[in-house]
Design an enzyme around this catalytic site. Structure first.
Site, PDB file in Angstrom:
ATOM      1  N   CYS A 131       3.494   1.137   4.150  1.00 30.31           N
ATOM      2  CA  CYS A 131       3.481   2.111   2.995  1.00 30.31           C
ATOM      3  C   CYS A 131       1.896   1.661   2.531  1.00 30.31           C
ATOM      4  CB  CYS A 131       4.318   1.997   1.651  1.00 30.31           C
ATOM      5  SG  CYS A 131       3.911   2.845   0.593  1.00 30.31           S
ATOM      6  N   CYS A 134       1.421   1.869  -1.386  1.00 32.49           N
ATOM      7  CA  CYS A 134       1.933   0.781  -2.257  1.00 32.49           C
ATOM      8  C   CYS A 134       1.004  -0.431  -1.910  1.00 32.49           C
ATOM      9  CB  CYS A 134       3.431   0.450  -1.553  1.00 32.49           C
ATOM     10  SG  CYS A 134       4.650   1.830  -1.192  1.00 32.49           S
ATOM     11  N   ASP A 135       0.391  -0.489  -0.723  1.00 30.86           N
ATOM     12  CA  ASP A 135      -0.101  -1.850  -0.627  1.00 30.86           C
ATOM     13  C   ASP A 135      -1.627  -1.759  -0.221  1.00 30.86           C
ATOM     14  OD1 ASP A 135       2.396  -2.973  -0.620  1.00 30.86           O
ATOM     15  OD2 ASP A 135       2.826  -2.507   1.474  1.00 30.86           O
TER      16      ASP A 135
END
Ligand SMILES: Cc1cc2nc3c(=O)[nH]c(=O)nc-3n(C[C@H](O)[C@H](O)[C@H](O)COP(=O)(O)OP(=O)(O)OC[C@H]3O[C@@H](n4cnc5c(N)ncnc54)[C@H](O)[C@@H]3O)c2cc1C
Length: 300
Positions: A131, A134-135
Site C-alpha cells: 500500500c 499508506c507507506d
C-alpha cells in the site's frame, strides 16, 4: 442475536452504495466491513468517478460513508468469519458478535496477490509494502521498486516519485499493454521513474530491513523499499461456505446481482464482472439493494 432483513458484508463502494439504496427502501439493514471505504481508500487519486476529476480515494469513501450515516444506516467495523444458511435465513458470525438476516449482499472485494518469493514475508513492514498510499511517506529520498505493470503499479510508482529519490518499475512483460494510456503518458514524463521490462524478482534480501532485490537474470538492485502490485485474487471463504457458483474464484451473478443461492446477492470486485472499478461496484450495489427489496416485498 440481532436480526435484520438485510446484512451487507463489505464497506467499500459496492457495500456502501447498497446501503444508501437499502436506507431509501426503508429496509432494516446493517453494514459490516473490516476496512471502511475498501480498496479505494488506498488510491491517492481518482479521476474517473462522475463529478470527481481529482479526489483521493479516502475522501471519496468518506463521502459515501457519510451519506449512509445521514440516511440512518449503521456501519460496523468487524471481520465476518462465517456465514451459514439455515432454513432460508442466514447466521453471520463475526470476530465480535453473531447476527441473523433474511438476505445478504456480499461486497467483499478482492485481495492483493503476493509474489511468494524469499524475503517477502520476512521483510513485510520492513521495506515490503502492498500500500503506497499508506507507506510512501516512509521512503522519502530513498530508492524503491514497484513490482507489476498494470494501472495499480503505474499509479503506485507515480505516487512514490513524489517522495522517493528513484523508483524502478519491474515488469515481466515487454510493455505496459494492460494500462490506461493516460497513466502511461504521465509515467513517461516522470524522470525519477525507470521502467525495467522482461524482468522478474527472485528474492528480496536484507538484514533488519530490505537492502535490495535479486532478479531472475542474476542482476541485483540495491534499494530500500518494494511495493508489490501484481494483481488481485478473490477471497473464496464465503463462496465456499455457502456453496456459491464461481468462475476463477469470482462469484457468478445474474443481471439482478443474484447468485446461485437464493437470498445471496454479490456486487463489485468479488463478482465475475468485467470491469473492476468504483462505478461498477456502485451500480451493482444499487441493483442488489433493489433486487433485495423486491424479494422481501414478495415474501411479506
Ligand atoms: C490503489 C488502487 C487504485 C484504484 N484506483 C481506482 C480508480 O482510480 N478508479 C476506480 O474506479 N477504481 C479504482 N480502483 C479500484 C476500486 O478500488 C475497486 O474497484 C472498488 O473499490 C471495488 O469496490 P468493492 O466494494 O467491490 O470492494 P472493496 O472496495 O475491495 O471493498 C471490500 C470491502 O469488504 C470488506 N471485507 C472483506 N472481507 C471481509 C470480511 N471477512 N469481513 C468484513 N469485511 C470484509 C473490506 O474490508 C472492504 O470494506 C483502485 C484500486 C486500488 C487498490
Amino acid at each position: 442475536m440481532k436480526k435484520y432483513d438485510l446484512m451487507i458484508i463489505g464497506s467499500g463502494p459496492g457495500g456502501l452504495t447498497s446501503a444508501i439504496y437499502a436506507a431509501r427502501y426503508n429496509l432494516n439493514f446493517l453494514v459490516i466491513g473490516e476496512l471502511e471505504g475498501g480498496a479505494i481508500s488506498e488510491a491517492h487519486k481518482i479521476c474517473n468517478f462522475p463529478t470527481q476529476n481529482n479526489i483521493t480515494g479516502f475522501e471519496l469513501t468518506q463521502q459515501m460513508s457519510k451519506h449512509v450515516k445521514e440516511l440512518g444506516g449503521e456501519i460496523k467495523s468487524q471481520k465476518v468469519i462465517e456465514i451459514k444458511k439455515i432454513n432460508n435465513n442466514f447466521t453471520i458470525k463475526t470476530n465480535k458478535e453473531e447476527y441473523k438476516s433474511k438476505k445478504i449482499i456480499l461486497a467483499t472485494g478482492r485481495k492483493k496477490q503476493k509474489l511468494n518469493i524469499q524475503g517477502e514475508n520476512k521483510f513485510l513492514g520492513k521495506g515490503v509494502s502492498y500500500c503506497a498510499t499508506c507507506d510512501a511517506y516512509f521512503f522519502k529520498d530513498k530508492k524503491v521498486a514497484v513490482i507489476g505493470g498494470g494501472n495499480s503499479a503505474i499509479t503506485t510508482a507515480l505516487l512514490l516519485a513524489e517522495h522517493a529519490k528513484k523508483v524502478y518499475i519491474i515488469y515481466r512483460k515487454d510493455s505496459f499493454s494492460k494500462s490506461d494510456p493516460a497513466w502511461i503518458s504521465q509515467l513517461k514524463k516522470e524522470k525519477k521513474i525507470e521502467s525495467i521490462f522482461n524482468s522478474e524478482v527472485s528474492e528480496i534480501y536484507g538484514e533488519n530491513s530490505v537492502k535490495g532485490i535479486k532478479l531472475k537474470n542474476n542482476k541485483s538492485l540495491e534499494l530500500e523499499g518494494i511495493f508489490v502490485e501484481i494483481g488481485y485474487v478473490p477471497d473464496e471463504t464465503f463462496s465456499k461456505q455457502l456453496g456459491l457458483k464461481t468462475e476463477k474464484g469470482y462469484i457468478v451473478t445474474d443481471k439482478k446481482q443474484k447468485t446461485s443461492i437464493e437470498g445471496v446477492f454479490a456486487v463489485g470486485d468479488i463478482t465475475n464482472n468485467s470491469l473492476k472499478q468504483v462505478i461498477t461496484a456502485c451500480g451493482e450495489g444499487a441493483t442488489a439493494a433493489s433486487s433485495t427489496y423486491e424479494k422481501l416485498k414478495l415474501e411479506n
